[in-house]
Design a protein around this motif. Sequence first.
Motif, PDB file in Angstrom:
ATOM      1  N   LEU A 113       6.003  43.522  58.322  1.00  0.00           N
ATOM      2  CA  LEU A 113       7.320  42.685  59.753  1.00  0.00           C
ATOM      3  C   LEU A 113       6.443  41.801  59.712  1.00  0.00           C
ATOM      4  O   LEU A 113       6.553  40.659  60.671  1.00  0.00           O
ATOM      5  CB  LEU A 113       7.273  43.483  61.027  1.00  0.00           C
ATOM      6  N   ALA A 114       4.488  41.919  59.717  1.00  0.00           N
ATOM      7  CA  ALA A 114       3.355  40.711  59.899  1.00  0.00           C
ATOM      8  C   ALA A 114       3.796  39.804  58.937  1.00  0.00           C
ATOM      9  O   ALA A 114       3.420  38.635  59.650  1.00  0.00           O
ATOM     10  CB  ALA A 114       2.065  41.387  60.015  1.00  0.00           C
ATOM     11  N   LYS A 115       3.660  40.195  57.685  1.00  0.00           N
ATOM     12  CA  LYS A 115       3.920  39.671  56.666  1.00  0.00           C
ATOM     13  C   LYS A 115       4.820  38.249  56.868  1.00  0.00           C
ATOM     14  O   LYS A 115       4.859  37.226  56.652  1.00  0.00           O
ATOM     15  CB  LYS A 115       4.351  39.910  55.092  1.00  0.00           C
TER      16      LYS A 115
ATOM     17  N   ILE B 288      14.426  43.769  55.425  1.00  0.00           N
ATOM     18  CA  ILE B 288      14.413  45.601  55.418  1.00  0.00           C
ATOM     19  C   ILE B 288      14.521  45.331  54.288  1.00  0.00           C
ATOM     20  O   ILE B 288      14.596  46.575  52.987  1.00  0.00           O
ATOM     21  CB  ILE B 288      16.104  45.564  56.069  1.00  0.00           C
ATOM     22  N   ASN B 289      15.198  44.374  53.118  1.00  0.00           N
ATOM     23  CA  ASN B 289      15.174  44.396  51.720  1.00  0.00           C
ATOM     24  C   ASN B 289      14.439  45.060  50.999  1.00  0.00           C
ATOM     25  O   ASN B 289      14.004  45.631  50.435  1.00  0.00           O
ATOM     26  CB  ASN B 289      15.546  43.142  51.270  1.00  0.00           C
ATOM     27  N   GLU B 290      12.599  44.327  51.807  1.00  0.00           N
ATOM     28  CA  GLU B 290      11.546  44.687  50.899  1.00  0.00           C
ATOM     29  C   GLU B 290      11.175  45.724  51.237  1.00  0.00           C
ATOM     30  O   GLU B 290      10.689  47.259  49.608  1.00  0.00           O
ATOM     31  CB  GLU B 290      10.592  43.435  51.213  1.00  0.00           C
ATOM     32  N   LEU B 291      11.619  46.522  52.262  1.00  0.00           N
ATOM     33  CA  LEU B 291      10.869  47.831  52.551  1.00  0.00           C
ATOM     34  C   LEU B 291      12.026  48.767  52.104  1.00  0.00           C
ATOM     35  O   LEU B 291      11.817  50.236  51.646  1.00  0.00           O
ATOM     36  CB  LEU B 291      10.642  48.348  54.146  1.00  0.00           C
ATOM     37  N   SER B 292      13.602  49.038  52.298  1.00  0.00           N
ATOM     38  CA  SER B 292      14.237  49.040  51.253  1.00  0.00           C
ATOM     39  C   SER B 292      13.914  49.866  49.328  1.00  0.00           C
ATOM     40  O   SER B 292      14.273  51.107  49.081  1.00  0.00           O
ATOM     41  CB  SER B 292      15.638  48.891  51.354  1.00  0.00           C
ATOM     42  N   ASP B 293      13.123  48.484  48.976  1.00  0.00           N
ATOM     43  CA  ASP B 293      12.679  48.532  47.806  1.00  0.00           C
ATOM     44  C   ASP B 293      11.647  49.041  47.452  1.00  0.00           C
ATOM     45  O   ASP B 293      11.728  50.161  46.866  1.00  0.00           O
ATOM     46  CB  ASP B 293      12.590  47.648  47.369  1.00  0.00           C
ATOM     47  N   SER B 294      11.098  49.411  48.927  1.00  0.00           N
ATOM     48  CA  SER B 294       9.765  49.943  48.560  1.00  0.00           C
ATOM     49  C   SER B 294      10.034  51.113  48.808  1.00  0.00           C
ATOM     50  O   SER B 294       9.828  52.438  47.767  1.00  0.00           O
ATOM     51  CB  SER B 294       8.595  49.417  49.381  1.00  0.00           C
ATOM     52  N   TYR B 295      10.822  51.624  49.478  1.00  0.00           N
ATOM     53  CA  TYR B 295      11.011  53.004  50.008  1.00  0.00           C
ATOM     54  C   TYR B 295      11.670  53.414  47.913  1.00  0.00           C
ATOM     55  O   TYR B 295      11.755  55.278  47.990  1.00  0.00           O
ATOM     56  CB  TYR B 295      11.844  53.061  50.406  1.00  0.00           C
ATOM     57  N   ALA B 296      12.853  52.924  47.818  1.00  0.00           N
ATOM     58  CA  ALA B 296      13.411  53.165  47.139  1.00  0.00           C
ATOM     59  C   ALA B 296      12.627  54.018  45.799  1.00  0.00           C
ATOM     60  O   ALA B 296      12.894  54.703  44.663  1.00  0.00           O
ATOM     61  CB  ALA B 296      15.004  52.353  46.426  1.00  0.00           C
ATOM     62  N   ARG B 297      12.105  52.684  45.565  1.00  0.00           N
ATOM     63  CA  ARG B 297      10.720  52.864  44.447  1.00  0.00           C
ATOM     64  C   ARG B 297       9.910  54.606  44.329  1.00  0.00           C
ATOM     65  O   ARG B 297      10.020  54.659  43.399  1.00  0.00           O
ATOM     66  CB  ARG B 297       9.807  51.642  44.378  1.00  0.00           C
ATOM     67  N   SER B 298      10.045  54.893  45.090  1.00  0.00           N
ATOM     68  CA  SER B 298       9.202  56.080  45.792  1.00  0.00           C
ATOM     69  C   SER B 298       9.771  57.180  45.900  1.00  0.00           C
ATOM     70  O   SER B 298       8.929  58.322  45.978  1.00  0.00           O
ATOM     71  CB  SER B 298       7.772  55.747  46.667  1.00  0.00           C
ATOM     72  N   HIS B 299      10.954  57.129  46.090  1.00  0.00           N
ATOM     73  CA  HIS B 299      12.120  58.432  46.243  1.00  0.00           C
ATOM     74  C   HIS B 299      13.447  57.501  45.584  1.00  0.00           C
ATOM     75  O   HIS B 299      14.445  57.414  45.380  1.00  0.00           O
ATOM     76  CB  HIS B 299      12.612  57.683  48.121  1.00  0.00           C
ATOM     77  N   PRO B 300      13.319  57.804  44.282  1.00  0.00           N
ATOM     78  CA  PRO B 300      14.424  58.452  43.088  1.00  0.00           C
ATOM     79  C   PRO B 300      15.515  58.536  43.678  1.00  0.00           C
ATOM     80  O   PRO B 300      16.244  59.800  43.694  1.00  0.00           O
ATOM     81  CB  PRO B 300      13.723  58.207  41.816  1.00  0.00           C
TER      82      PRO B 300
ATOM     83  N   TYR C 258      24.561  43.385  57.064  1.00  0.00           N
ATOM     84  CA  TYR C 258      23.595  42.662  57.797  1.00  0.00           C
ATOM     85  C   TYR C 258      24.508  41.983  58.413  1.00  0.00           C
ATOM     86  O   TYR C 258      25.922  41.318  58.573  1.00  0.00           O
ATOM     87  CB  TYR C 258      22.884  41.398  57.353  1.00  0.00           C
ATOM     88  N   GLY C 259      23.919  40.946  59.536  1.00  0.00           N
ATOM     89  CA  GLY C 259      25.040  40.376  60.789  1.00  0.00           C
ATOM     90  C   GLY C 259      24.529  40.191  61.764  1.00  0.00           C
ATOM     91  O   GLY C 259      23.624  41.026  62.515  1.00  0.00           O
ATOM     92  N   GLY C 260      25.795  39.755  63.386  1.00  0.00           N
ATOM     93  CA  GLY C 260      25.208  39.626  64.505  1.00  0.00           C
ATOM     94  C   GLY C 260      25.166  41.159  65.077  1.00  0.00           C
ATOM     95  O   GLY C 260      25.994  42.181  65.174  1.00  0.00           O
ATOM     96  N   SER C 261      24.131  41.885  65.773  1.00  0.00           N
ATOM     97  CA  SER C 261      24.096  42.871  66.303  1.00  0.00           C
ATOM     98  C   SER C 261      25.287  43.479  66.632  1.00  0.00           C
ATOM     99  O   SER C 261      25.523  44.639  67.206  1.00  0.00           O
ATOM    100  CB  SER C 261      23.618  42.843  67.003  1.00  0.00           C
ATOM    101  N   GLY C 262      25.903  41.945  67.698  1.00  0.00           N
ATOM    102  CA  GLY C 262      27.135  42.535  68.400  1.00  0.00           C
ATOM    103  C   GLY C 262      28.515  42.996  67.408  1.00  0.00           C
ATOM    104  O   GLY C 262      29.377  44.080  67.204  1.00  0.00           O
TER     105      GLY C 262
ATOM    106  N   LEU D 226      16.301  40.437  60.325  1.00  0.00           N
ATOM    107  CA  LEU D 226      15.643  41.385  59.588  1.00  0.00           C
ATOM    108  C   LEU D 226      15.622  41.531  57.575  1.00  0.00           C
ATOM    109  O   LEU D 226      15.489  42.253  57.685  1.00  0.00           O
ATOM    110  CB  LEU D 226      16.056  42.561  60.134  1.00  0.00           C
ATOM    111  N   LYS D 227      16.665  40.424  57.536  1.00  0.00           N
ATOM    112  CA  LYS D 227      17.208  40.820  56.276  1.00  0.00           C
ATOM    113  C   LYS D 227      16.176  40.960  54.975  1.00  0.00           C
ATOM    114  O   LYS D 227      16.170  41.456  54.661  1.00  0.00           O
ATOM    115  CB  LYS D 227      18.321  39.590  55.839  1.00  0.00           C
ATOM    116  N   GLU D 228      15.208  39.519  55.471  1.00  0.00           N
ATOM    117  CA  GLU D 228      14.181  39.845  53.910  1.00  0.00           C
ATOM    118  C   GLU D 228      12.985  41.342  54.327  1.00  0.00           C
ATOM    119  O   GLU D 228      12.558  42.262  53.367  1.00  0.00           O
ATOM    120  CB  GLU D 228      13.461  38.670  54.407  1.00  0.00           C
TER     121      GLU D 228
END
Length: 247
Positions: free
Chosen positions: A239-241, A38-50, A58-62, A34-36
């Motif tokens: 996610l769809a993208k 979450i990177n995109e969504l966290s950047d978007s959230y940070a822009r609207s929440h200074p 990031y890594g294996g779930s276990g 999910l790296k790409e």
Amino acid sequence: MKSLLKGLLALCCLALTATPVLAGEVHLSVAASLKEVINELSDSYARSHPGVRFLKNYGGSGQLAKQIESGAPADIFISANVEWVEYLKGKKLLDAASIGTFTYNTLVFAGQPGKAASLKDLTRLARIAIGSPKSVPAGEYAMEALKKAGLDKQLEKKLIMARDVRECLMYAERGEVDGGFVYRTDALQAKQARILFTVPQELYPKVTYPMALTGSGVRNADAAGFLAFLHGGEGKAVLAKHGFAAR
């Protein structure tokens, strides 16, 4: 007077040894696939929440779950299977009320064109990359599929273990293996490797990505806000993208 001084000294010592909690920091522990997203969504959230700052792991779930169990900082955990969320829930390290499904994926076999067209063709290959089934959900899904197909014993000496699904793809990209079991979304990003076949869904459980707040995340308003954002419309669009299935 002496007792007052002792009390002040004790408070100073406590202040010096306490773990600092910085306002606006959100620690994320997320499955590598999910790296790409979450990177995109966290950047978007940070822009609207200074003022909100994301620290991402990031890594294996276990591997991530074990790190959280050992005390690693994490406010939100997103796994590539239900098992590791249930594991941390059982340890009382997740907020049960916040657990929900983020998205879904599909398991594929990727490699150089012409190497294989189905599971049965894998017996002709020399080296096959797979995430370590003990800590990487993609590897666990793949092993279950091989067992149900009756191929696990024939292939066990050909399997090259990877620490997460991205390392598995890297081996396939470099040609260090004949192919590897990865998620469809990972394979779509490959430059050299191609999807050779999709693993039949009846051979393994549906690839589900659950997410939840940890104990510290419940007390972090920014973490709760970001979790709600992930469930929203922009989360679904990103996610769809990137090729993930709708929830």
